[in-house]
Design a protein around this motif. Structure first.
Motif, PDB file in Angstrom:
ATOM      1  N   PHE A   1       0.850  -1.190   0.000  1.00 37.56           N
ATOM      2  CA  PHE A   1       0.000   0.000   0.000  1.00 37.56           C
ATOM      3  C   PHE A   1       0.886   1.241   0.000  1.00 37.56           C
ATOM      4  N   LEU A   2       0.726   2.069  -1.031  1.00 41.16           N
ATOM      5  CA  LEU A   2       1.527   3.281  -1.179  1.00 41.16           C
ATOM      6  C   LEU A   2       1.082   4.378  -0.217  1.00 41.16           C
ATOM      7  N   LYS A   3       2.023   5.209   0.183  1.00 42.85           N
ATOM      8  CA  LYS A   3       1.672   6.395   0.964  1.00 42.85           C
ATOM      9  C   LYS A   3       0.903   7.384   0.092  1.00 42.85           C
ATOM     10  N   ASP A   4       1.315   7.462  -1.168  1.00 41.14           N
ATOM     11  CA  ASP A   4       0.699   8.380  -2.128  1.00 41.14           C
ATOM     12  C   ASP A   4       0.611   7.673  -3.473  1.00 41.14           C
ATOM     13  N   PRO A   5      -0.566   7.642  -4.114  1.00 43.74           N
ATOM     14  CA  PRO A   5      -0.692   6.987  -5.427  1.00 43.74           C
ATOM     15  C   PRO A   5       0.292   7.506  -6.465  1.00 43.74           C
ATOM     16  N   LYS A   6       0.751   8.752  -6.300  1.00 45.54           N
ATOM     17  CA  LYS A   6       1.687   9.335  -7.259  1.00 45.54           C
ATOM     18  C   LYS A   6       3.060   8.661  -7.209  1.00 45.54           C
ATOM     19  N   ASP A   7       3.307   7.898  -6.136  1.00 42.28           N
ATOM     20  CA  ASP A   7       4.614   7.257  -5.978  1.00 42.28           C
ATOM     21  C   ASP A   7       4.714   5.903  -6.677  1.00 42.28           C
ATOM     22  N   LEU A   8       3.693   5.520  -7.444  1.00 39.89           N
ATOM     23  CA  LEU A   8       3.695   4.195  -8.077  1.00 39.89           C
ATOM     24  C   LEU A   8       4.906   3.992  -8.978  1.00 39.89           C
ATOM     25  N   ASP A   9       5.204   4.964  -9.830  1.00 39.78           N
ATOM     26  CA  ASP A   9       6.329   4.818 -10.765  1.00 39.78           C
ATOM     27  C   ASP A   9       7.648   4.719 -10.013  1.00 39.78           C
ATOM     28  N   ALA A  10       7.802   5.529  -8.973  1.00 35.09           N
ATOM     29  CA  ALA A  10       9.043   5.497  -8.193  1.00 35.09           C
ATOM     30  C   ALA A  10       9.191   4.162  -7.474  1.00 35.09           C
ATOM     31  N   PHE A  11       8.083   3.645  -6.932  1.00 35.77           N
ATOM     32  CA  PHE A  11       8.128   2.345  -6.263  1.00 35.77           C
ATOM     33  C   PHE A  11       8.451   1.232  -7.257  1.00 35.77           C
ATOM     34  N   ALA A  12       7.892   1.330  -8.470  1.00 37.03           N
ATOM     35  CA  ALA A  12       8.161   0.323  -9.510  1.00 37.03           C
ATOM     36  C   ALA A  12       9.637   0.315  -9.884  1.00 37.03           C
ATOM     37  N   ARG A  13      10.226   1.509 -10.058  1.00 34.45           N
ATOM     38  CA  ARG A  13      11.660   1.579 -10.399  1.00 34.45           C
ATOM     39  C   ARG A  13      12.498   0.954  -9.289  1.00 34.45           C
ATOM     40  N   GLU A  14      12.129   1.240  -8.068  1.00 35.67           N
ATOM     41  CA  GLU A  14      12.844   0.688  -6.915  1.00 35.67           C
ATOM     42  C   GLU A  14      12.736  -0.835  -6.877  1.00 35.67           C
ATOM     43  N   ALA A  15      11.537  -1.350  -7.187  1.00 33.00           N
ATOM     44  CA  ALA A  15      11.317  -2.803  -7.173  1.00 33.00           C
ATOM     45  C   ALA A  15      12.144  -3.500  -8.249  1.00 33.00           C
ATOM     46  N   TYR A  16      12.189  -2.931  -9.458  1.00 33.65           N
ATOM     47  CA  TYR A  16      12.980  -3.540 -10.537  1.00 33.65           C
ATOM     48  C   TYR A  16      14.472  -3.479 -10.213  1.00 33.65           C
ATOM     49  N   ASP A  17      14.903  -2.383  -9.599  1.00 40.22           N
ATOM     50  CA  ASP A  17      16.314  -2.282  -9.196  1.00 40.22           C
ATOM     51  C   ASP A  17      16.657  -3.323  -8.134  1.00 40.22           C
ATOM     52  N   ALA A  18      15.652  -3.684  -7.305  1.00 37.40           N
ATOM     53  CA  ALA A  18      15.879  -4.666  -6.244  1.00 37.40           C
ATOM     54  C   ALA A  18      15.906  -6.094  -6.783  1.00 37.40           C
ATOM     55  N   GLY A  19      15.502  -6.281  -8.035  1.00 37.54           N
ATOM     56  CA  GLY A  19      15.560  -7.610  -8.633  1.00 37.54           C
ATOM     57  C   GLY A  19      14.243  -8.158  -9.139  1.00 37.54           C
ATOM     58  N   LEU A  20      13.168  -7.349  -9.117  1.00 32.72           N
ATOM     59  CA  LEU A  20      11.890  -7.819  -9.646  1.00 32.72           C
ATOM     60  C   LEU A  20      12.013  -8.073 -11.139  1.00 32.72           C
ATOM     61  N   SER A  21      11.532  -9.224 -11.578  1.00 29.30           N
ATOM     62  CA  SER A  21      11.653  -9.604 -12.978  1.00 29.30           C
ATOM     63  C   SER A  21      10.819  -8.695 -13.878  1.00 29.30           C
ATOM     64  N   GLU A  22      11.286  -8.520 -15.106  1.00 31.57           N
ATOM     65  CA  GLU A  22      10.560  -7.725 -16.103  1.00 31.57           C
ATOM     66  C   GLU A  22       9.241  -8.378 -16.500  1.00 31.57           C
ATOM     67  N   TYR A  23       9.057  -9.640 -16.103  1.00 30.11           N
ATOM     68  CA  TYR A  23       7.818 -10.343 -16.437  1.00 30.11           C
ATOM     69  C   TYR A  23       6.679 -10.015 -15.452  1.00 30.11           C
ATOM     70  N   TYR A  24       6.951  -9.096 -14.539  1.00 30.82           N
ATOM     71  CA  TYR A  24       5.922  -8.599 -13.629  1.00 30.82           C
ATOM     72  C   TYR A  24       5.702  -7.116 -13.891  1.00 30.82           C
ATOM     73  N   SER A  25       4.469  -6.679 -13.684  1.00 30.00           N
ATOM     74  CA  SER A  25       4.151  -5.250 -13.796  1.00 30.00           C
ATOM     75  C   SER A  25       3.451  -4.792 -12.523  1.00 30.00           C
ATOM     76  N   LEU A  26       3.613  -3.524 -12.208  1.00 25.40           N
ATOM     77  CA  LEU A  26       3.021  -2.951 -10.999  1.00 25.40           C
ATOM     78  C   LEU A  26       1.977  -1.923 -11.397  1.00 25.40           C
ATOM     79  N   SER A  27       0.827  -1.975 -10.748  1.00 22.93           N
ATOM     80  CA  SER A  27      -0.248  -1.019 -11.057  1.00 22.93           C
ATOM     81  C   SER A  27      -1.182  -0.912  -9.863  1.00 22.93           C
ATOM     82  N   THR A  28      -2.053   0.094  -9.903  1.00 19.99           N
ATOM     83  CA  THR A  28      -3.137   0.174  -8.923  1.00 19.99           C
ATOM     84  C   THR A  28      -4.406  -0.332  -9.592  1.00 19.99           C
ATOM     85  N   ASP A  29      -5.387  -0.638  -8.779  1.00 16.69           N
ATOM     86  CA  ASP A  29      -6.596  -1.285  -9.303  1.00 16.69           C
ATOM     87  C   ASP A  29      -7.559  -0.245  -9.880  1.00 16.69           C
TER      88      ASP A  29
END
Length: 458
Positions: free
Chosen positions: A255-283
């Motif tokens: 759960f994000l603190k702010d919906p606007k942080d989705l892109d920043a959280f996604a970049r952080e997740a991919y840098d941490a090792g999340l595979s490109e075969y996953y995508s991050l979004s809100t519902d």
């Protein structure tokens, strides 16, 4: 004291006129009560859904990329989530809350089960892997770092029985009251369980786990849903131990603190090792389909409220002016007897206040009775329009941990309950209407000179 006594007497002397005013007051308060109950309760529900849907991150499988990779390589297998990656994502500064757990399909041959036990082995093969022996699962072990944070316990759907507690040690667990009754288990007892797989990925035999019952839970099920005894809650650490598990299956909720942080959280997740075969979004599917109809209900109710207040105030102004014209001789007599203008004005306002007090009580009572059917009607209408639209049916093709692009349920009922906030708002409306009616009456009364009124009497 005379003013108050005279105000009470005037209510009876001019019963017909006062009943007309009371009827107008009652209609305004009743309709305002309905509108405010609908608005406040719908707004609360919308805020809860909006907060959850706009900040909950969906971790979806990018099926297009997976499909393309599978076409190029038949042995391709999508990278699975790992404990280390999940912990890194959960520690993100962009999150206000992170919930994750691991699940294992298990068997426990020494336990009785509500359905027949299948002891036969079968072979399972995943893409890029050799065939492995497995069994049909009897139980699902759900591992949490804090079992009390599991959704069934947080929502109140499941509750601990007396004498039990949530697991503290790695080998402790919670079992259902159905499973406990079938096997005569109580807190402190132990039983053996193991993964449905016989070996780990290296072909080494998996070990059995010895679980100790720390507590028993009871779970409420909706109408038509079967009573299940196959969910056992235990520690997260136990189920990611390679001695016991073939491959942990992780479920996450971020759960994000702010919906606007989705892109920043996604970049952080991919840098941490999340595979490109996953995508991050809100519902957004659920947001557009479930929240917008509720917001539309709020708009309809608030527009209705303003229309009622505007029309009601206009009618009251006209009625108050006409009433003063009819009572100008009475006002002239009071003024000629020496009553000050201010006291005449106070008496007129007091009469309006007495009528409004009675109408406020009756209006709140009537409004609270009408609010639920009106709410149900509006909700059914708005949701039918939303569900008939293209947004839901055309957007549910992707997969996620919930199985679809949205695993959120539509809002099917809003409890239209009268709250202290609504009562306070209605009281404020009543005071404003009383002030308007009284002020108009007072202003109209002040323009009449007592001697002229008496001379002009027919």
């Amino acid at each position: 004291m005379y003013i108050l006594k005279n105000a009470f007497q005037n209510l009876y002397r001019n019963a017909g006129r006062n009943l007309l005013a009371a009827g107008i007051f009652l209609v305004i308060i009743t309709m305002s009560c309905v509108a405010l109950v609908v608005y406040n309760d719908a707004d609360n529900i919308a805020k809860q859904y909006k907060d959850r849907l706009s900040t909950e991150v969906l971790l979806d499988v990018d099926e297009r990329k997976v499909g393309e990779a599978s076409e190029d390589d038949e042995t391709f297998r999508r990278p699975e989530l790992a404990d280390e990656l999940i912990r890194k994502m959960a520690a993100s500064k962009y999150l206000k809350k992170a919930m994750y757990y691991v699940q294992m399909e298990a068997v426990a041959d020494d336990l009785k089960y509500t359905r027949p036990i299948d002891y036969e082995d079968m072979e399972m093969q995943r893409a890029g892997e050799d065939r492995v022996k497995t069994r049909a699962p009897q139980y699902y072990l759900n591992g949490f770092e804090d079992v009390s944070q599991a959704e069934p316990f947080q929502s109140g759907e499941a509750k601990l029985a007396e004498g039990g507690r949530f697991p503290k040690e790695d080998n402790e667990c919670l079992i259902s009251d159905t499973l406990a009754e079938l096997n005569n288990l109580k807190p402190g007892d132990t039983f053996q369980t193991k993964s449905i797989y016989h070996t780990d990925k290296q072909g080494e035999p998996l070990e059995e786990m010895t679980l100790k019952v720390s507590g028993i839970y009871h779970r409420e099920y909706s109408e038509g849903e079967m009573d299940r005894d196959d969910e056992i809650f235990t520690s997260y650490k136990l189920l990611i131990d390679p001695r016991y598990t073939y491959e942990p299956v992780f479920y996450t909720k971020f759960f994000l603190k702010d919906p606007k942080d989705l892109d920043a959280f996604a970049r952080e997740a991919y840098d941490a090792g999340l595979s490109e075969y996953y995508s991050l979004s809100t519902d957004t599917v659920a947001y557009d389909t479930f929240v917008k109809p509720i917001e539309q209900m709020c708009v309809i109710s608030i527009i209705f409220l303003w229309v009622v207040l505007a029309l009601g105030a206009a009618v009251l102004i006209i009625l108050s002016a006409l009433v003063v014209r009819e009572r100008k001789y009475e006002i002239g007599v009071l003024r000629s007897m020496g009553m000050k203008k201010s006291k005449v004005a106070v008496q007129l306002v007091l009469e309006s206040a007495l009528i409004m007090t009675v109408c406020l009580i009756l209006g709140i009572a009537l409004g609270s009775l009408l609010a639920q059917p009106v709410t149900d009607m509006l909700l059914a209408d708005q949701m039918s329009q939303a569900m008939a639209g293209p947004s839901l049916a055309g957007s549910m093709g992707g997969a996620s941990f919930g199985g679809l692009a949205t695993d959120n349920n539509p809002i099917t009922h809003i409890n239209a309950a009268l709250s202290l906030t609504t009562i306070t708002e209605l009281t404020g409306i009543a005071l404003i209407l009383t002030a308007i009616a009284g002020a108009v009456s007072a202003v109209c009364a002040m323009k009449y000179e007592p001697m002229r009124i008496l001379r002009q009497r027919d």
